[in-house]
Design an enzyme around this catalytic site. Structure first.
Site, PDB file in Angstrom:
ATOM      1  N   LYS A  49       0.836  -1.116  -0.090  1.00 23.44           N
ATOM      2  CA  LYS A  49       0.130   0.104   0.153  1.00 23.44           C
ATOM      3  C   LYS A  49       1.010   1.201  -0.033  1.00 23.44           C
ATOM      4  CE  LYS A  49      -3.792  -2.375   2.132  1.00 23.44           C
ATOM      5  NZ  LYS A  49      -4.110  -2.778   3.579  1.00 23.44           N
ATOM      6  N   GLN A  75      -4.745  -1.465   9.435  1.00 28.27           N
ATOM      7  CA  GLN A  75      -4.629  -2.687   9.058  1.00 28.27           C
ATOM      8  C   GLN A  75      -5.164  -3.693  10.108  1.00 28.27           C
ATOM      9  OE1 GLN A  75      -3.380  -3.566   5.863  1.00 28.27           O
ATOM     10  NE2 GLN A  75      -4.182  -5.500   6.372  1.00 28.27           N
ATOM     11  N   ASP A 119     -11.314   3.111   4.275  1.00 29.83           N
ATOM     12  CA  ASP A 119     -11.501   1.791   4.341  1.00 29.83           C
ATOM     13  C   ASP A 119     -13.194   1.416   4.224  1.00 29.83           C
ATOM     14  OD1 ASP A 119      -9.521  -0.133   4.116  1.00 29.83           O
ATOM     15  OD2 ASP A 119      -9.158  -0.201   6.115  1.00 29.83           O
TER      16      ASP A 119
END
Ligand code: NDP
Length: 316
Positions: A67, A111, A134
């Protein structure tokens, strides 16, 4: 049978067209870079993603590394925070609060999975909804569920968004198509089903308690598999000509040609078998995976545009 002959037979059997997520994701990242460059030159705003990793999960470390690398290629800045596996919830929530109040940060990615001592839902909902790139915050999930104009304000979870973009690129008209989503998780199955409803598909969600699951799947024009079971779906599950999106990422053990033990990544779909019946199919790797990261970067730049008081640079 010689190896060459075996390869030929394999090629002859595969009929489905490949949905190339790797190439499509590269196209999306090029668009993201273009949008990012425009914001930097016209508004002097540098899109910025904060990436928070707690602990040493090897897969999470790989994802975070990818990422960060791809963000840099799209001229998106990143701020990396690596916390010990023993970090308590209060410390993590304090960091989230700081990032919420940092005006140079447009997206916050924590994460998952988080260590056991931390309540994931609490952490996700602590992220200010305007930076929840997200798309897991309860308010973003609610906006997606309501749909319509609400969807324009939402951040859509990256894996379902990437899967939808692939479908829209490969299916001429989604309206009225019957779609079966296998899996009902909050990060893939549920949001995927809501996006497909929004596209006017007729959607069925199946899961581990579904009866006659194979039969239900075999009636679908579109299958999205998000199960986490290696190669579970084969041609018997499919209607002739079905379009198959394989979200699964499963590591399986293999014996290499030299007899040594190794491993490889496979999807939830038995690619070879499914390709005999499907009309189009995503491979694993190289299908949905690259789209997920591309969509995270897309959401981050969208957030930077919104923070600058501008319209979204792209629509779904
Ligand atoms: P979860 O484990 O959260 O959910 C799995 C779902 O599959 C559940 O709803 C479960 O049903 C259902 N399921 C499990 N076993 C069966 C079965 N035998 N028959 C029918 N349904 C079953 O997984 P995620 O949604 O997080 O992920 C799914 C897959 O996608 C994984 O392989 C994951 O690695 C991958 N993934 C890939 C991403 C990418 O970027 N490509 C991103 C995120 C995930 P029930 O609810 O009844 O338990």
């Amino acid at each position: 049978m010689s190896i060459g002959q075996e390869d030929n037979d394999k090629e002859n059997k595969i009929m489905a067209d490949l949905i190339d997520g790797k190439a499509f994701a590269a196209k999306i990242r090029a668009e993201v870079k273009e949008d990012s460059d425009k914001l930097i030159s016209q508004k002097q705003v540098d899109p910025c993603l904060a990436v928070v990793l707690v602990g040493e999960n090897p897969a999470s470390k790989v994802y975070v590394g990818q990422k960060t690398k791809m963000a840099a290629e799209c001229n998106i800045k990143t701020k990396d925070f690596k916390l010990e596996a023993s970090t308590d919830q209060e410390t993590l929530l304090k960091l989230i609060d700081e990032l919420n109040n940092d005006s140079s940060v447009h997206g916050i990615l924590v994460q998952l999975p988080l260590p056991k001592q931390i309540d994931e839902r609490k952490v996700i909902d602590a992220i200010v909804v305007e930076k929840d790139v997200d798309g897991f915050h309860a308010i973003n999930a609610g906006r997606l569920s309501i749909g319509g104009d609400m969807l324009k304000k939402a951040f859509i979870p990256c894996t379902p968004l990437g899967s939808l973009l692939l479908l829209k690129d490969h299916v001429e008209d989604l309206k009225g198509k019957s779609a079966v989503v296998i899996g009902r998780s909050n990060i893939v199955g549920k949001p995927m089903s809501q996006l497909l409803i929004e596209e006017s598909c007729t959607v069925t969600v199946v899961h581990s308690k579904t009866k006659d699951i194979e039969k239900v799947c075999s009636q679908a024009d579109i299958i999205v598999a998000a199960i986490g079971r290696a190669e579970m779906i084969d041609s018997k599950w499919l209607k002739d000509g079905a379009v198959v999106i394989d979200v699964g990422i499963n590591r399986i053990s293999i014996t290499k040609e030299d007899g040594s033990e190794g491993s490889k990544i496979v999807g939830d779909v038995d690619f070879e078998s499914a390709s005999e019946k499907a009309s189009k199919i995503t491979p694993v790797p190289g299908g949905v995976g690259p789209m997920t990261i591309a969509c995270l970067l897309r959401n981050t730049v969208t957030s930077a545009y919104r923070h600058a008081g501008l319209d979204d640079p792209r629509s779904i």
